[in-house]
Design a protein around this motif. Sequence first.
Motif, PDB file in Angstrom:
ATOM      1  N   THR A  73       5.258   6.979 -11.821  1.00 56.83           N
ATOM      2  CA  THR A  73       5.803   7.094 -10.390  1.00 56.83           C
ATOM      3  C   THR A  73       7.057   6.444 -10.341  1.00 56.83           C
ATOM      4  O   THR A  73       8.098   7.365  -9.774  1.00 56.83           O
ATOM      5  CB  THR A  73       4.872   6.568  -9.524  1.00 56.83           C
ATOM      6  N   ASP A 117       8.053  11.132   0.083  1.00 53.91           N
ATOM      7  CA  ASP A 117       8.283  10.072  -0.917  1.00 53.91           C
ATOM      8  C   ASP A 117       7.478   9.723  -1.873  1.00 53.91           C
ATOM      9  O   ASP A 117       7.290   8.729  -2.583  1.00 53.91           O
ATOM     10  CB  ASP A 117       8.957   8.692  -0.452  1.00 53.91           C
ATOM     11  N   THR A 118       6.407  10.787  -1.935  1.00 54.28           N
ATOM     12  CA  THR A 118       5.108  10.366  -2.881  1.00 54.28           C
ATOM     13  C   THR A 118       4.709  11.825  -3.452  1.00 54.28           C
ATOM     14  O   THR A 118       5.047  12.724  -2.965  1.00 54.28           O
ATOM     15  CB  THR A 118       3.910   9.825  -2.393  1.00 54.28           C
ATOM     16  N   PHE A 134       0.854  -1.127   0.073  1.00 53.58           N
ATOM     17  CA  PHE A 134       0.035   0.006  -0.013  1.00 53.58           C
ATOM     18  C   PHE A 134       0.812   1.217  -0.142  1.00 53.58           C
ATOM     19  O   PHE A 134       0.381   2.256   0.554  1.00 53.58           O
ATOM     20  CB  PHE A 134      -0.869  -0.160   1.240  1.00 53.58           C
ATOM     21  N   ILE A 135       1.997   1.120  -0.501  1.00 49.96           N
ATOM     22  CA  ILE A 135       2.908   2.378  -0.411  1.00 49.96           C
ATOM     23  C   ILE A 135       3.139   2.628  -2.112  1.00 49.96           C
ATOM     24  O   ILE A 135       3.356   1.997  -2.650  1.00 49.96           O
ATOM     25  CB  ILE A 135       4.423   1.925   0.203  1.00 49.96           C
ATOM     26  N   PHE A 136       2.754   4.181  -2.394  1.00 47.26           N
ATOM     27  CA  PHE A 136       2.767   4.384  -3.576  1.00 47.26           C
ATOM     28  C   PHE A 136       3.894   5.348  -4.210  1.00 47.26           C
ATOM     29  O   PHE A 136       3.620   6.309  -4.733  1.00 47.26           O
ATOM     30  CB  PHE A 136       1.323   4.781  -3.959  1.00 47.26           C
ATOM     31  N   SER A 137       4.918   5.009  -3.271  1.00 49.73           N
ATOM     32  CA  SER A 137       5.963   6.000  -3.751  1.00 49.73           C
ATOM     33  C   SER A 137       6.945   5.476  -4.892  1.00 49.73           C
ATOM     34  O   SER A 137       6.297   4.428  -5.422  1.00 49.73           O
ATOM     35  CB  SER A 137       6.909   5.916  -2.486  1.00 49.73           C
ATOM     36  N   PRO A 138       8.003   6.209  -5.295  1.00 44.80           N
ATOM     37  CA  PRO A 138       8.676   5.637  -6.336  1.00 44.80           C
ATOM     38  C   PRO A 138       9.504   4.339  -6.101  1.00 44.80           C
ATOM     39  O   PRO A 138       9.798   3.485  -7.075  1.00 44.80           O
ATOM     40  CB  PRO A 138      10.095   6.652  -6.577  1.00 44.80           C
ATOM     41  N   ASP A 139       9.339   3.853  -4.946  1.00 43.45           N
ATOM     42  CA  ASP A 139       9.708   2.193  -4.486  1.00 43.45           C
ATOM     43  C   ASP A 139       8.549   1.463  -4.432  1.00 43.45           C
ATOM     44  O   ASP A 139       8.380   0.500  -4.026  1.00 43.45           O
ATOM     45  CB  ASP A 139      10.300   2.441  -2.992  1.00 43.45           C
ATOM     46  N   PHE A 146       8.630  -3.580  -2.732  1.00 44.35           N
ATOM     47  CA  PHE A 146       8.579  -4.160  -1.086  1.00 44.35           C
ATOM     48  C   PHE A 146       8.240  -5.605  -1.467  1.00 44.35           C
ATOM     49  O   PHE A 146       7.748  -5.927  -2.124  1.00 44.35           O
ATOM     50  CB  PHE A 146       7.306  -3.401  -0.796  1.00 44.35           C
ATOM     51  N   SER A 147       8.685  -6.421  -0.386  1.00 39.61           N
ATOM     52  CA  SER A 147       8.297  -7.725  -0.162  1.00 39.61           C
ATOM     53  C   SER A 147       6.871  -7.799   0.164  1.00 39.61           C
ATOM     54  O   SER A 147       6.323  -7.091   0.893  1.00 39.61           O
ATOM     55  CB  SER A 147       9.217  -8.305   0.708  1.00 39.61           C
ATOM     56  N   PHE A 160      14.755  -0.403 -13.390  1.00 35.81           N
ATOM     57  CA  PHE A 160      15.257   0.683 -12.379  1.00 35.81           C
ATOM     58  C   PHE A 160      13.980   0.636 -11.299  1.00 35.81           C
ATOM     59  O   PHE A 160      13.014   0.560 -11.647  1.00 35.81           O
ATOM     60  CB  PHE A 160      15.453   1.857 -13.000  1.00 35.81           C
ATOM     61  N   LYS A 161      14.322   0.450 -10.080  1.00 37.95           N
ATOM     62  CA  LYS A 161      13.671   0.182  -8.908  1.00 37.95           C
ATOM     63  C   LYS A 161      12.623  -0.793  -9.195  1.00 37.95           C
ATOM     64  O   LYS A 161      11.285  -0.699  -8.890  1.00 37.95           O
ATOM     65  CB  LYS A 161      12.919   1.756  -8.663  1.00 37.95           C
ATOM     66  N   SER A 203      18.961  -3.865 -11.787  1.00 38.76           N
ATOM     67  CA  SER A 203      18.384  -2.463 -11.689  1.00 38.76           C
ATOM     68  C   SER A 203      18.719  -1.453 -12.904  1.00 38.76           C
ATOM     69  O   SER A 203      18.042  -0.387 -12.997  1.00 38.76           O
ATOM     70  CB  SER A 203      18.656  -1.675 -10.141  1.00 38.76           C
TER      71      SER A 203
END
Lengths: 476, 391
Positions: A424, B108-109, A56-61, A65-66, A116-117, A112
């Motif tokens: 993103t 970060d977003t 549930f994390i919508f950052s460039p990462d 996430f595992s 990338f990412k 990567s």
Amino acid sequence: MNLLNSKKKGSRHNLLFKYGMLLLLIVSASCSNTDDYTPLVPEEDEELSGGSATSFIFSPDAFGFSVDGLSLDDQITFGVGNSLFNQSWVTAPASTTARDGLGPFFNARSCSGCHFKDGRGRPPAFEGELAHGLLLRLTLPGIGVNGGTIPDPIYGGQFQDNSIFGIDREGVLSVTYETVVVTYSDGSSVDLQKPIYEMVDLNYGAMNAGVQVSPRVANQMIGLGLLDAIPEAVILSYEDENDVNGDGISGRPNYVYDVNTANLKLGRFGWKANQPTVKQQVAAAFSGDLGITSSLFPEENCNPELNCDEISNGGSPEIPDENLDNVAFYAATLSVPARRDFDNEEVLQGKELFNSINCSGCHIATFETGAYAIDALANQTIRPYTDLLLHDMGDALSDGAPEFRATGNEWRTPPLWGVGLIETVNDHTNLLHDGRARNIEEAILWHGGEAEAIKNSFMALNKEERTKIIAFIETL
Amino acid sequence: MKRPISKLYVLSAFALVLSACSSDDNGTSEVDEKEVLVRAEVMENYTDVVQANYAAALADAQALQTAIDTFVADPTEVSFEAAKTAWLASRESYGTTEAFRFANGPIDTGDTEDLEGLLNSWPMDEAYVDYVEGDATAGLINDTDATFEITKANLVVKNGEGDTEENVSVGYHAIEFLLWGQDLTDPSEKISGQRPYTDFVDEGTAANQDRRRTYLQVVAALLVDNLQEVVDAWSTSYEATFLALSEKEALNNMLGSIAELSSSELAVERMAVALNNQDQEDEHSCFSDNTHRDIRLNLEGVKNVYTGAYGSVIGLSLADLIAEVDADLASELDTLLAAAETAVNATAIPFDFAIVQGKTGVEGAKVQEAVVALQAFGNKLLEAKTPLEIN
């Protein structure tokens, strides 16, 4: 606000929840002035693209996430795999013996570099721009060892536009584009770009006249283990080679050589469903893209012009099995981001249109995974929007380069999950096997062959409806 | 800044429900009498914690910039040490802010999604920026004929260039490398990087001292700019955006982010991987040997969010909400958090010394214990989603 849907239960507190639901039923009915239109409601858990393996994390990462529910040891394996995925490999011999053995020919120095990412690559922006995740596979006509492809006798199975110090690279990749105009029935038009690939400044002689060139872009890494965990029988249940049901769609499975078991196996990964397992996909990339040998692919990418035995390597194999397994585990356990705005009215209408014009004929939403070696991925309801089968996508998208059962025109339905987050994560919106489409609309308009009728249905919609379908896809 | 912890006295669910549709709230049919914690207050307190912490990080970064400007104007051993001290101080306030990552917030977003990478990218390929042992001409500072112009804009473009995450040109760790240099000594010596201040003195050590001075000043200024952007993003729009989120989404962002930091980013990425690889390159602050502080501060940041406290800010928290719905789980979490703190504080300093013999070493075993404890807290925290009804 639709509190009738149990997924959206208010989190105020138990009390309101206990007594409020019934009352809200009455009150919201009496408050609403628009009784003539019933708003659409999301399906139960439809935002959980990866089941309980959803993040549930919508950052460039977002792709990095595992999945939840891994044991401590597994999480550490994931972490070590992640570090191997990101680390640049170096020329042997080097003090960092765990990470030497790059090349002699390669496309990128790290996984990567293209993913990338953990995300999606794109074509080079200019001639000579390296390692953004587009590469060219090279084959000669005919069927090779184990039913696979025949590599070019000099340049091998893949064009590498990079090389270690002291060795001339194979050459330079050049992509140019021609404009193809597509016009909607409402008169508006879209300029598509048709790529033309050239390999220039070749250092090892002219390219074979019969060479078949297949461009491939690096795909986002999410949910690979979940796709691996779909029972084979379920995938094969969508097979319809002779279009018995008359919907114009004939999914075909690819059967490809599994190095580990030394026989043909259902292909699930890669743009032509050309790899049977996550581990083999990873090992093939280490070999083809980085020039790192492994127990699965122990041969260096070399060529007859060079004395390959004299080029120092990073051991045999250059990546030991333990680390190959670490990276394969990492690749299998990257979670799938949840959908954003899945309950937005326009998005829900877009979903209905997506289904009604039968995009869902190949981009099948929901699967159940079965038993699987990684517990966290077993028995999940997932929503990858793919059937993992091959479909003829028409001449315009063809690479003319068959691979096992896949013809030049055939491509595996790519999973659509994560597609709306590529911008993103990777700062671009390029799609399709070679990144030629610059956005979702262009990707749809390139669909041909079995998808021609469906694309025409899309083009027959009005702009508002087309926008809704695209808005829906952006939430995946 | 203290927020009074108020409790909502619920007279009637019916009244509440009605208020969703009308301002007429004179329905008073007694249904139940129960004090209920107001989740919106937990959200408000969180925004206070976050903003107080970022404000402190910004102030410390400004102090670092001042110290660097002083050093660059007159490079001496004394002013060099003062700059290093200021860097270490700046990490103290920044370290706890990492608990606000992974929360779909400005760091970060959204439009400001790149800030985290500009501030805190690691691990860093040192040779990308400056000379390293065995290559005196490496890096942007010693770029051939000194043609690369060292400006804020140019350095931002260079960060992560070529889609290579290790190409770190800016942020805390670029500054750290410029102040300390490579850590080339054996971990058992417990010595950090030993860059001489004369690297910044004309005719001193190494080459291109003027470019090194410029580089250091530019990255320090950029650090302040970027932290200012985070502070501004919160004060101009994100605070309101966050408070307008559904309680479920807001609490998920808060709870999920510290679970992620505790059990994954900190326990695995920053500790377990380094321990497994026994590689100083996998250390978060490897030049200054300050990784032990990064680790402790990250955990402190987790605790700050969990308990709703930072400095003088204190208020209703996730811990309070969990205690309300599941007292047993809350006390279990308190125990696990205390155990994680104990285990983390037991790890050896510096961190490269703690990991050098791997998991089986005496010190490595302590790191492994801390990893397990951080994971246990993070994983248990996720179990609170069910009683909180925010699944």
